[in-house]
Design an enzyme around this catalytic site. Structure first.
Site, PDB file in Angstrom:
ATOM      1  N   TYR A 137       0.815  -1.129   0.046  1.00 23.47           N
ATOM      2  CA  TYR A 137       0.086   0.030  -0.161  1.00 23.47           C
ATOM      3  C   TYR A 137       0.789   1.199   0.003  1.00 23.47           C
ATOM      4  O   TYR A 137       1.938   1.202   0.731  1.00 23.47           O
ATOM      5  CB  TYR A 137      -0.880   0.098   1.250  1.00 23.47           C
ATOM      6  N   HIS A 190      -7.104   0.014  -1.244  1.00 18.30           N
ATOM      7  CA  HIS A 190      -6.684  -1.291  -1.710  1.00 18.30           C
ATOM      8  C   HIS A 190      -5.179  -1.262  -1.986  1.00 18.30           C
ATOM      9  O   HIS A 190      -4.577  -0.251  -2.176  1.00 18.30           O
ATOM     10  CB  HIS A 190      -7.184  -1.783  -3.089  1.00 18.30           C
ATOM     11  N   LYS A 249      -3.425  -4.573  -9.644  1.00 22.14           N
ATOM     12  CA  LYS A 249      -2.486  -3.976  -8.950  1.00 22.14           C
ATOM     13  C   LYS A 249      -1.320  -4.058  -9.953  1.00 22.14           C
ATOM     14  O   LYS A 249      -1.291  -4.802 -11.093  1.00 22.14           O
ATOM     15  CB  LYS A 249      -2.167  -5.109  -7.919  1.00 22.14           C
TER      16      LYS A 249
END
Lengths: 352, 352
Positions: free
Chosen positions: B292, B300, B331
């Site tokens: 993060y 997220h 991601k």
């Protein structure tokens, strides 16, 4: 606060008097009744201690949670992992009993003595190595006992991931018709693929059976497993350098040289094709194959299949990755292992 | 059909007369002008032969596509792979020139001589091993030449997957405040995690910095890397069996025994945390960490980070899997390698 029941720590067991039977067993299905007393496992003991339902004595002195946790983790294998899973299941409404690999679990709303357990939970650390053989062994035991087998993997941050393990028969609806090709067609072996030079044959293999990939309008490229399979069916012959027609043994040897593990992959590929399934490369998904039950232009593949040796040992992060990918593309993750014939085990992520 | 231009095969080059310059170079940017003639690479030759733009002669006789393909694949490394990529790029409107790892590619709508190439394409087979060092080496060359580096991986069925490679600086917004903890708190080492027994410290570590995971309302579990990091910061001390306080060396030795590769993982973890990022286990994604930029309850993670040695060698199906997962959960896939300091390379799937 409820009255706390006094218990005694004895080795890897906690013994509570007859008052515990009605308090803990009859109301919470903790422990095992034996000769009028109640025996609790170390895990149940830790949980009841945390819940302040019991006091634990050892040599006349009380044991606090920290001390008990340290003692128990020295006496019972994977104690901390199993405690994490026990607590999670219990707090989500499942009754459990211990078994050698983890727990027997009772259906939500049901309890021991009323309904049979329906699940075996196999508790394992993300860091552990999991031999395929052990998994199959536990799966067979579960199947014989008419239970589902569920793997509970505890990661380094104590999060739990549940995977259900199932045997699966792989059968499709696109069988290869025998002897459809009478005279084997010439293909040329170019490093790690072969090329079908004939336009008609290229079209036939590609559009009727979804073999290969078009190099251009008139030529088709076949992968090594496809080439090996079609060679075995005598639909093609393979030219290589000065050899007009490689035999199967020579081709296999060559292919194994180019792609170590070819023979293993080939066995699973051939078994899938022989059973009416269409297998294509699963490279984009990091597995050996994506597999279609039936090939039509608008279908998606249903399975990802990875070929492994019977003595394969799973690294759990790797297993997690494979199942995760399959899940993200709505396919089922299957491992095929050649053990005499070829057998398949499906591993699927579940919410429990 | 257009008139076909006659060319001669010479070693790994095809020579066409001056008529080819206007036909092939001026109109299609094929080949390289030299001393009034045009030199074509074997790949360009194969493509022009397939398009029936040229005839190729060798020792006075014409060479057909099949024969030429076989000859060329013997003379030029990865010929068939590069041909597949060349054809794909060309047919989607990109002009290319050869370079040692594959191609220089010109922006769509632009052509050689008019605009500079903007991409280096590194062509590689799914079966190849790709050393991280080679990747970094090519990346540095691309960066110095102000190009993007794109990997074109050709799978066994000749499908191409493109990945863009980038260096990336990892910086976050959740720095660890120095000396926030004055007296190290006691934790207990239980196999492959430690437990913070103190309620207040548990709350502080978890809610201020997102360390660990709650065992219950009053206790916190820390992973090995978290424990090692907090030990280094002197925020905790670690009890283990009869040792009241493990020192960092002893702890590292222990951790490396429980989890081979711990030190590598730890270096990347510490670097991320020191740079204000919050790293948690990436087990569910099959990587070391999910990361993060800033920890707030509703965020997220943005990255998946995997720690590798500087001499790491990528197996491409594995790379494909990692990037695929990252993509499926939106991601960015990053590999961290410790080489003096820690550096990061991002590998992302792209449509080209």
């Amino acid at each position: 606060m409820d009255r706390q029941i006094k218990c005694e720590l004895h080795g890897d067991m906690i013994i509570a008097g007859s008052d515990a039977v009605s308090e803990l067993y009859d109301r919470g299905f903790y422990g095992r009744k034996k000769d009028g007393v109640l025996e609790l496992s170390l895990i149940e003991g830790a949980y009841l201690l945390y819940r302040e339902k019991i006091q634990i004595f050892s040599n006349e002195t009380t044991v606090d949670f920290k001390t008990f946790f340290e003692i128990a983790s020295g006496r019972s294998e994977d104690f901390e992992l199993r405690y994490i899973v026990f607590k999670d299941l219990r707090e989500r409404g499942y009754y459990t009993k211990m078994n050698p690999i983890g727990f027997r679990v009772y259906p939500r709303g049901g309890h021991p003595g009323e309904v049979p357990a329906h699940i075996f939970i196999y508790v394992i650390s993300e860091r552990a190595q999991l031999p395929l053989k052990s998994l199959i062994h536990e799966l067979n035991k579960a199947v014989n006992a008419r239970k589902r087998l569920i793997l509970a993997i505890v990661d380094e941050e104590s999060d739990i991931t549940f995977y259900e393990i199932k045997k699966i028969a792989m059968m499709g609806k696109s069988p290869i018709e025998p002897e459809e090709v009478e005279v084997p067609m010439v293909t040329g072996l170019v490093n790690d693929r072969t090329i079908v030079w004939d336009r008609e044959m290229s079209d036939f293999l590609h559009s009727s059976y979804f073999f290969g990939r078009k190099l251009d309008e008139s030529r088709l490229q076949l992968s090594l497993v496809e080439s090996g399979y079609l060679l075995g069916k005598q639909w093609i012959r393979i030219e290589h350098k000065n050899v007009a027609s490689l035999d199967a043994d020579k081709f296999n040897e060559y292919a194994e040289g180019v792609e170590p593990g070819y023979m293993l992959k080939y066995q699973v590929y051939a078994h899938l094709r022989d059973n009416g399934l269409v297998a294509k490369t699963g490279f984009k998904f990091g597995t050996h194959f994506r597999v279609y039950k039936q090939f039509k232009s608008d279908t998606h593949s249903e399975y990802l299949v990875h070929a492994v040796m019977p003595d394969y040992i799973f690294a759990l992060p790797e297993l997690s990755r494979a199942v995760r990918i399959a899940n993200s593309v709505k396919k089922r993750m299957v491992f095929g292992y050649a053990d005499g014939g070829v057998e398949y085990v499906e591993i699927g992520w579940i919410r429990l």
